[in-house]
Scaffold this active site. Structure first.
Site, PDB file in Angstrom:
ATOM      1  N   HIS A  98      21.972  33.740  32.396  1.00 52.77           N
ATOM      2  CA  HIS A  98      20.871  34.691  32.261  1.00 52.77           C
ATOM      3  C   HIS A  98      19.767  34.161  31.350  1.00 52.77           C
ATOM      4  CE1 HIS A  98      19.260  38.860  31.203  1.00 52.77           C
ATOM      5  NE2 HIS A  98      19.286  38.869  32.516  1.00 52.77           N
TER       6      HIS A  98
ATOM      7  N   LYS B 253      16.483  32.090  29.832  1.00 45.47           N
ATOM      8  CA  LYS B 253      15.150  31.699  30.294  1.00 45.47           C
ATOM      9  C   LYS B 253      14.574  30.726  29.270  1.00 45.47           C
ATOM     10  CE  LYS B 253      15.794  35.972  32.206  1.00 45.47           C
ATOM     11  NZ  LYS B 253      16.773  36.986  31.795  1.00 45.47           N
TER      12      LYS B 253
ATOM     13  N   ASP C 187       8.868  17.612  27.247  1.00 45.32           N
ATOM     14  CA  ASP C 187       8.755  16.392  26.433  1.00 45.32           C
ATOM     15  C   ASP C 187       9.483  16.495  25.100  1.00 45.32           C
ATOM     16  OD1 ASP C 187       7.280  15.124  28.385  1.00 45.32           O
ATOM     17  OD2 ASP C 187       5.337  15.641  27.514  1.00 45.32           O
TER      18      ASP C 187
ATOM     19  N   HIS D 270      11.460  45.560  30.526  1.00 41.99           N
ATOM     20  CA  HIS D 270      12.397  44.456  30.731  1.00 41.99           C
ATOM     21  C   HIS D 270      12.567  43.631  29.459  1.00 41.99           C
ATOM     22  CE1 HIS D 270      13.885  40.650  32.723  1.00 41.99           C
ATOM     23  NE2 HIS D 270      14.581  41.548  33.376  1.00 41.99           N
TER      24      HIS D 270
ATOM     25  N   LYS E 168      13.357  42.186  25.560  1.00 41.03           N
ATOM     26  CA  LYS E 168      14.522  42.013  24.699  1.00 41.03           C
ATOM     27  C   LYS E 168      14.026  41.476  23.356  1.00 41.03           C
ATOM     28  CE  LYS E 168      15.686  40.570  29.148  1.00 41.03           C
ATOM     29  NZ  LYS E 168      15.901  41.842  29.737  1.00 41.03           N
TER      30      LYS E 168
ATOM     31  N   ASP F 288      12.363  45.029   9.016  1.00 40.56           N
ATOM     32  CA  ASP F 288      11.542  44.923   7.807  1.00 40.56           C
ATOM     33  C   ASP F 288      10.262  44.140   8.097  1.00 40.56           C
ATOM     34  OD1 ASP F 288      13.359  46.498   6.490  1.00 40.56           O
ATOM     35  OD2 ASP F 288      14.432  44.836   5.568  1.00 40.56           O
TER      36      ASP F 288
END
Length: 414
Positions: free
Chosen positions: A113, A115, A120, A297, A299, A304
């Site tokens: 899952h 991404k 380089d 969608h 996350k 603080d």
């Protein structure tokens, strides 16, 4: 790989596909040596075709290009799409593409899952955005709201090393060769990259081996240390009992705890699971907002004035117990403030606050559902251990008739 902090990094927050895709495609277009991409979803739509063009062009000019997709998340790529990448020199890997009896994937719940993009070994991207047109506003009401970050600095070498370790772990190399490669990579130092900013950062991953709860632990450490505020924007929010307990305790000691969750769910069961916890959280003073413009969608989270995280991991059983995930944890006041401003604007312009009094007036069916759901969450970590586990495996993605011509040997990269 043990997670550790690296100083001297710079993070650029990228909101939705409008900011993310051009930045990634331009960086790939400027690649000189190597591009490594991991993504759960790659669709053959206008975004996927743009990525296809960028990767193929890079490979044709001699850049080494490795792309890993999840076999379940990206199931419908055409032979033409795959073969044209292959002919250009791109090495396209499919995570766990094993046999599918009756068309089903037996280990459906254990998915790659992540991404991640590394170009380089100098610039990286990490977050929750897939390569599909539904991350663009012109997709319509179902367009997703999400974030990613562009990363420069010493931690990029850590992300680069992790991406190569994933390729090696899933290859057909012998166990001894994989062990030696991991040992060699563990000795390389990310400190070779120059400082690019003031942010302290850590790469935190979740797998089904030695890092099963690392992302959840970082969240809980930050929540328990919170003194002022906690803001969590997460698409699929249904964490375990201890996570919920930590949020309630933080709220009761005076921390402003805010959750931004889906109000327009892309999967109805997600909202059922989350709302089952609303009363339990709101009773302790947690403020809950539902984002209603389109499916959330994201996350991301902040605690603080310094701690933030961006990545692929939701706060649900799939991400916390089963999927392969990757987040960055960032300690930087400027980044934290910028993320807070975006989330605060989201709350005030596009969210509705859940009313605690209305929750209290819910009928017995809602109370029963909340009770059952809460205790299922509490028991889930133990139950999930009974689900089948597997060793990550990659296979080249290409039509069978092109396999002999396009199967490029795995190049050792230190």
């Amino acid at each position: 790989m043990t997670a550790r902090w690296y100083d001297g990094n710079h993070f650029t927050l990228l909101e939705n596909g409008e900011e993310f895709f051009p930045r990634v495609f331009d960086t790939i277009a400027a690649a000189r040596k190597e591009v490594v991409v991991e993504t759960f979803i790659l669709f053959e739509d206008k975004v996927g075709l743009q990525l296809h063009e960028a990767l193929a062009n890079a490979a044709r000019r001699g850049v080494q290009v490795d792309v890993t997709i999840d076999g379940w998340g990206s199931p419908d790529l055409s032979p033409q799409f795959i073969s044209s990448l292959c002919e250009a020199g791109v090495r396209l890997h499919v995570f766990d593409p094993g046999p599918r009896p009756f068309g089903l994937r037996p280990n459906l719940l254990r998915r790659m899952h992540r991404k991640i993009v590394v170009v380089d070994g100098e610039t990286a991207f990490i977050g929750g955005i897939n390569y599909s047109a539904d991350h663009l506003a012109d997709f319509g009401p179902e367009a997703k709201q999400d974030w990613s970050v562009q990363v420069r600095g010493p931690i990029v070498a850590e992300i680069h090393r992790f991406a190569h370790a994933a390729l090696a772990a899933g290859s057909r190399h012998s166990p001894m060769r994989r062990w030696w490669r991991r040992r060699r990579e563990a000795r390389s130092s990310p400190d070779q990259l120059p400082r690019a900013g003031t942010a302290r950062a850590m790469l935190v991953t979740r797998d089904n081996g030695f890092h099963t709860t690392d992302i959840e632990k970082q969240y809980r450490l930050a929540i328990r240390a919170a003194r002022k505020r906690i803001v969590i924007a997460n698409a699929y929010f249904f964490p375990g009992y201890r996570f919920i307990r930590d949020l309630r305790r933080a709220s009761r000691r005076g921390v402003d705890v805010v959750l931004i969750l889906q109000g327009t769910p892309d999967m109805a069961i997600v909202k059922v699971g989350a709302t089952a916890l609303y009363s339990h959280l709101a009773k302790a003073g947690v403020r809950i907002f539902e984002y209603c413009d389109r499916p959330l969608h994201g996350k991301v989270a902040l605690v603080d004035d310094e701690w933030s995280t961006v990545g692929s991991s939701n706060l649900d059983p799939l991400s916390l117990q089963l999927n392969l995930e990757a987040n960055v944890v960032i300690r930087d006041r400027a980044f934290n403030q910028h993320l807070y401003e975006q989330l605060d604007q989201l709350m005030h312009k596009s969210c509705k606050q859940v009313n605690y009094e209305e929750l209290e007036q819910a009928g017995w069916l809602h109370v029963l559902r909340s009770f059952i759901a809460f205790h299922l969450v509490r028991l889930y970590p133990a139950l999930s251990s009974w689900l089948p586990r597997h060793r990550p495996r990659l296979a080249p993605a290409m039509p069978e008739d092109l396999r002999p011509a396009c199967a490029v040997p795995q190049k050792e990269t230190g």
